[in-house]
Design a protein around this motif. Structure first.
Motif, PDB file in Angstrom:
ATOM      1  N   LEU A 191       0.836  -1.206   0.000  1.00  0.00           N
ATOM      2  CA  LEU A 191       0.000   0.000   0.000  1.00  0.00           C
ATOM      3  C   LEU A 191       0.871   1.257   0.000  1.00  0.00           C
ATOM      4  O   LEU A 191       0.526   2.250  -0.652  1.00  0.00           O
ATOM      5  N   ARG A 192       1.982   1.224   0.713  1.00  0.00           N
ATOM      6  CA  ARG A 192       2.877   2.389   0.732  1.00  0.00           C
ATOM      7  C   ARG A 192       3.455   2.654  -0.657  1.00  0.00           C
ATOM      8  O   ARG A 192       3.586   3.809  -1.079  1.00  0.00           O
ATOM      9  N   VAL A 193       3.827   1.590  -1.351  1.00  0.00           N
ATOM     10  CA  VAL A 193       4.379   1.775  -2.695  1.00  0.00           C
ATOM     11  C   VAL A 193       3.299   2.300  -3.642  1.00  0.00           C
ATOM     12  O   VAL A 193       3.568   3.172  -4.480  1.00  0.00           O
ATOM     13  N   LEU A 194       2.074   1.800  -3.514  1.00  0.00           N
ATOM     14  CA  LEU A 194       0.986   2.300  -4.356  1.00  0.00           C
ATOM     15  C   LEU A 194       0.703   3.768  -4.071  1.00  0.00           C
ATOM     16  O   LEU A 194       0.369   4.527  -4.983  1.00  0.00           O
ATOM     17  N   HIS A 195       0.852   4.162  -2.805  1.00  0.00           N
ATOM     18  CA  HIS A 195       0.604   5.558  -2.447  1.00  0.00           C
ATOM     19  C   HIS A 195       1.764   6.459  -2.841  1.00  0.00           C
ATOM     20  O   HIS A 195       1.546   7.566  -3.370  1.00  0.00           O
ATOM     21  N   GLN A 196       2.986   6.007  -2.575  1.00  0.00           N
ATOM     22  CA  GLN A 196       4.183   6.779  -2.914  1.00  0.00           C
ATOM     23  C   GLN A 196       5.130   5.877  -3.709  1.00  0.00           C
ATOM     24  O   GLN A 196       6.005   5.223  -3.133  1.00  0.00           O
ATOM     25  N   PRO A 197       4.966   5.823  -5.006  1.00  0.00           N
ATOM     26  CA  PRO A 197       5.787   4.911  -5.826  1.00  0.00           C
ATOM     27  C   PRO A 197       7.281   5.133  -5.695  1.00  0.00           C
ATOM     28  O   PRO A 197       8.072   4.237  -5.973  1.00  0.00           O
ATOM     29  N   THR A 198       7.705   6.340  -5.256  1.00  0.00           N
ATOM     30  CA  THR A 198       9.143   6.610  -5.140  1.00  0.00           C
ATOM     31  C   THR A 198       9.701   6.220  -3.775  1.00  0.00           C
ATOM     32  O   THR A 198      10.883   6.446  -3.514  1.00  0.00           O
ATOM     33  N   ASN A 199       8.890   5.652  -2.909  1.00  0.00           N
ATOM     34  CA  ASN A 199       9.336   5.264  -1.565  1.00  0.00           C
ATOM     35  C   ASN A 199      10.220   4.025  -1.661  1.00  0.00           C
ATOM     36  O   ASN A 199       9.735   2.904  -1.740  1.00  0.00           O
ATOM     37  N   SER A 200      11.525   4.234  -1.643  1.00  0.00           N
ATOM     38  CA  SER A 200      12.461   3.120  -1.840  1.00  0.00           C
ATOM     39  C   SER A 200      12.452   2.152  -0.667  1.00  0.00           C
ATOM     40  O   SER A 200      12.606   0.942  -0.845  1.00  0.00           O
ATOM     41  N   LEU A 201      12.287   2.662   0.557  1.00  0.00           N
ATOM     42  CA  LEU A 201      12.253   1.773   1.722  1.00  0.00           C
ATOM     43  C   LEU A 201      11.052   0.836   1.661  1.00  0.00           C
ATOM     44  O   LEU A 201      11.154  -0.351   2.005  1.00  0.00           O
ATOM     45  N   ALA A 202       9.909   1.368   1.224  1.00  0.00           N
ATOM     46  CA  ALA A 202       8.713   0.525   1.108  1.00  0.00           C
ATOM     47  C   ALA A 202       8.915  -0.544   0.039  1.00  0.00           C
ATOM     48  O   ALA A 202       8.461  -1.684   0.189  1.00  0.00           O
ATOM     49  N   ARG A 203       9.613  -0.207  -1.058  1.00  0.00           N
ATOM     50  CA  ARG A 203       9.892  -1.207  -2.104  1.00  0.00           C
ATOM     51  C   ARG A 203      10.736  -2.349  -1.547  1.00  0.00           C
ATOM     52  O   ARG A 203      10.451  -3.526  -1.787  1.00  0.00           O
ATOM     53  N   VAL A 204      11.776  -1.983  -0.790  1.00  0.00           N
ATOM     54  CA  VAL A 204      12.658  -3.007  -0.218  1.00  0.00           C
ATOM     55  C   VAL A 204      11.872  -3.908   0.734  1.00  0.00           C
ATOM     56  O   VAL A 204      11.960  -5.141   0.661  1.00  0.00           O
ATOM     57  N   GLU A 205      11.111  -3.291   1.635  1.00  0.00           N
ATOM     58  CA  GLU A 205      10.350  -4.072   2.607  1.00  0.00           C
ATOM     59  C   GLU A 205       9.354  -4.990   1.908  1.00  0.00           C
ATOM     60  O   GLU A 205       9.201  -6.157   2.287  1.00  0.00           O
ATOM     61  N   ALA A 206       8.676  -4.466   0.889  1.00  0.00           N
ATOM     62  CA  ALA A 206       7.670  -5.260   0.188  1.00  0.00           C
ATOM     63  C   ALA A 206       8.305  -6.480  -0.481  1.00  0.00           C
ATOM     64  O   ALA A 206       7.803  -7.603  -0.359  1.00  0.00           O
TER      65      ALA A 206
END
Length: 539
Positions: free
Chosen positions: A59-74
Motif C-alpha cells: 500500500l505504501r508503494v501504491l501511495h508513494q511509488p518513489t518510496n524506496s524503503l517501502a519497495r525493499v520491505e515489500a
C-alpha cells in the motif's frame, strides 16, 4: 523449554514472565523463529504480523511509488512470507537495484515476473477494503490459516476507517502508523499448543504449570534507565538557597543526595524502589504450580568478593547470596537445581479439547465481486421507479454523466468521477468515454461543448418565487454575441428514443420563461441516444 516438554509438560502449561515489554518481544521473536507457537500481547498485535506488514508495504508503494524503503520491505516480505525463499546476497543486490530506480515500474515488473500482477494502474479506483482484499487474494495470503485472524482484523480496520473517514490511502497509512501499536486480534479462547509470554505485572493473580523468568536481574535501587531517575524533592523554606525558589525541586537521583537536605526523601524513594522490586520478584516466583526456571546473570566476581556485607543492588546479587548461604555456590557451575518440583500432571480425556463438532477451514478464497455482483449507489439514475421498469442502462448513465460535462475536455474527468463513485465499473469506463465523446463531438452538438462556452446544466428558473420542479432542461447554453437583445439561448435535452411530441412541448414551455427574462432568441435542441437523432426548433 525443551526440558519441560521432555518431562511431560505441554506448551500451554508454560509461561515466560518478563520484567519489561521489550524483553517479552525479544523472547517472542526468539521462540517464534524456532517454530514455537506463542500467545502474547505482541504476538496478537497486528503490528508484528508479517502478512499485515506485507500488505502495508505494498500500500505504501501504491501511495508513494518513489518510496524506496517501502519497495525493499515489500520485496523482502514477498520472498519471506509468500515465496518462502531465504535471503541471499544476489537477491539483496537485485532488490537494492530496484529500490534505487527513479520510476516504480521496475518494482511492479519484478512482482509480475514472480507471478503477482498488482495492476497498479487500476488500483486507484478501488476503495481500501477492495484493495486490501485484492492484494490478499493475489498473494495467496488467505490460504495461510494460522494468520487468517490478522488478515480479517486488518480488513475490519480498513472497513471501519473508510466508513468513518473515507478512502484516502495516504490518510489511512498515517492512521495506521499512529494506531498500529494498539491494534490486535482477540486472544483465541482455549487455544492449546502455545506458550504464554507476558510481563510480571500482567501475570498477577494467574498461575501456570511451568514458569520461566529470564533477565531476573532488575535493579533494587532507583535506576536512571527506567523512568525513576528523577526525584521531586520538597524544600522547606529554610532549606531554599534562594528565597524565590519554588517549593519543589526536580533533581536526578544520585548517591550524592544522601549528603544533602533531600537525604531523607532520597532514602524514602530508595526504600519504595526496593519494596517494589521485591514485590515484583514475589509475584514472578509464586506463579508456577509445578516448576520454576530462573535465568539471571553471574555477579561480577571482583565486586562480589569485595564486600559481601554491602546491601545488594539488584536481584542477581540477591540470588547469588542466597546460593552462597546454602553452600551451593560454585564459580565453575552455571546451573543450580534447588528442587525438582512436582511431575507433569497426567493427561486425562477431559483435558483434551472436543473436536467432534469442529470443522477446520482448509481454504479461504477471494474473488472480484464485480464478476458476480453490481452495487449501484445511484439507483435513481439507473432505474425509473415511477414506471417500475428499467430504462436502457447506457442511456441513463450518459444522461447522468452529461450533467457534469461543461466542455468537451471534461469527459475524462467525469468518467473518472463516475468510476470512483461506483456508477460505472472499470471495465465500462472506456465505453463510457467513447459514448461521451460521440455526443460532444456530434456535428450539431459540438458548438455547444466547445472550450469557452457559457453553459449550465439543469438550470432552475423561479416562477412566482419558487423553482419550477416539473421540468428542467439538461443543458442551457448562453451565446451573448448572437441574436437580438440579451443574446441567444439554446436549451438542450437528452432523450431516450422514440421521439414524442411532449419532448418538444416541455422545451418550448421552458423557453417561454427565458423570453419573459428578456431573451428574444430562444431555441431548443433534442438529442436522442442510440439513434443519434437531433431535432432543432425555435421556442
Amino acid at each position: 523449554m525443551e526440558q519441560a516438554l521432555a518431562d511431560g509438560f505441554r506448551l500451554e502449561d508454560v509461561a515466560v514472565l518478563c520484567r519489561r515489554r521489550d524483553q517479552s518481544r525479544r523472547v517472542a521473536k526468539f521462540l517464534k523463529e524456532r517454530g514455537y507457537d506463542i500467545i502474547s500481547a505482541d504476538s496478537l498485535s497486528l503490528e508484528f504480523a508479517e502478512v499485515v506488514n506485507l500488505l502495508v508495504a505494498i500500500l505504501r508503494v501504491l501511495h508513494q511509488p518513489t518510496n524506496s524503503l517501502a519497495r525493499v520491505e515489500a520485496l523482502l516480505l514477498v520472498d519471506k512470507v509468500v515465496r518462502g525463499v531465504p535471503p541471499t546476497p544476489t537477491r539483496a543486490r537485485r532488490i537494492g537495484e530496484i529500490a534505487k530506480e527513479e520510476r516504480s515500474k521496475p518494482f511492479f515488473d519484478e512482482l509480475r515476473r514472480l507471478g503477482y500482477d498488482v495492476q497498479e494502474k487500476q488500483t486507484g479506483n478501488l476503495d481500501l477494503y477492495e484493495l486490501s482484499e485484492k492484494l490478499m487474494g493475489l498473494f495467496g495470503l488467505l490460504h495461510r490459516r494460522e494468520e487468517s485472524e490478522y488478515l480479517f482484523r486488518f480488513l475490519d480496520l480498513t472497513l471501519e476507517y473508510s466508513l468513518r473517514f473515507g478512502n484516502n490511502l495516504g490518510n489511512f497509512l498515517a492512521y495506521w502508523d499512529q494506531r498500529k501499536s494498539n491494534l490486535s486480534i482477540n486472544a483465541p479462547a482455549g487455544r492449546g499448543g502455545a506458550v504464554t509470554i507476558t510481563t510480571v505485572h500482567k501475570a498477577k493473580g494467574l498461575a501456570y504449570g511451568v514458569v520461566i523468568v529470564p533477565w531476573a536481574d532488575w535493579s533494587l535501587e532507583p535506576s536512571s534507565a527506567f523512568g525513576g531517575s528523577y526525584l521531586w524533592g520538597r524544600l522547606a523554606a529554610e532549606d531554599k538557597p534562594v528565597a524565590e525558589m519554588p517549593p519543589v525541586a526536580v533533581v536526578k537521583q544520585r548517591k550524592e543526595l544522601a549528603q544533602t537536605v533531600l537525604a531523607d526523601q532520597y532514602a524514602e524513594e530508595r526504600e519504595k524502589t526496593f519494596v517494589e522490586a521485591l514485590n515484583l520478584l514475589y509475584v514472578a516466583f509464586t506463579r508456577p504450580r509445578h516448576r520454576l526456571y530462573i535465568i539471571t546473570r553471574r555477579p561480577d566476581a571482583g565486586k562480589s568478593a569485595k564486600d559481601e556485607t554491602a546491601p545488594a543492588t539488584n536481584i542477581a546479587q540477591l540470588l547469588h547470596r542466597y546460593l552462597v548461604s546454602l553452600g551451593q555456590w560454585n564459580e565453575e557451575q552455571l546451573t543450580y537445581v534447588l528442587n525438582h518440583g512436582s511431575p507433569a500432571p497426567a493427561q486425562t480425556n477431559s483435558q483434551q479439547p472436543a473436536t467432534s463438532n469442529q470443522f477446520a477451514l482448509t481454504n479461504l478464497s477471494t474473488a472480484d465481486w464485480e464478476q458476480r455482483l453490481r452495487l449501484r449507489r445511484h439507483a435513481s439514475t439507473v432505474f425509473d421507479f415511477s414506471e417500475q421498469q428499467q430504462q436502457r442502462e447506457w442511456s441513463r448513465k450518459l444522461h447522468f454523466a452529461l450533467r457534469r460535462v461543461i466542455m468537451a475536455p471534461d469527459v475524462e474527468r467525469v468518467a473518472g468521477q463516475l468510476t470512483a463513485e461506483g456508477l460505472v465499473s472499470r471495465r465500462e469506463r472506456p465505453e463510457l468515454l467513447q459514448r461521451l465523446r460521440q455526443v460532444v463531438q456530434h456535428p450539431q452538438l459540438a458548438p455547444y461543448f466547445q472550450p469557452g462556452v457559457i453553459a449550465e446544466t439543469e438550470r432552475e428558473i423561479l416562477v412566482g418565487g419558487a423553482p419550477r420542479e416539473d421540468y428542467k432542461p439538461d443543458r442551457v447554453v448562453f451565446e451573448p454575441g448572437l441574436g437580438e437583445g440579451r443574446g441567444r439561448v439554446t436549451l438542450l435535452d437528452f432523450r431516450v428514443p422514440p421521439p414524442e411530441d411532449r419532448h418538444q412541448q416541455l422545451v418550448r414551455q421552458y423557453g417561454q420563461l427565458f423570453k419573459r427574462l428578456g431573451f428574444a432568441d430562444v431555441r431548443g435542441l433534442l438529442y436522442y441516444f442510440e439513434t443519434e437523432e437531433v431535432v432543432a426548433f425555435r421556442c
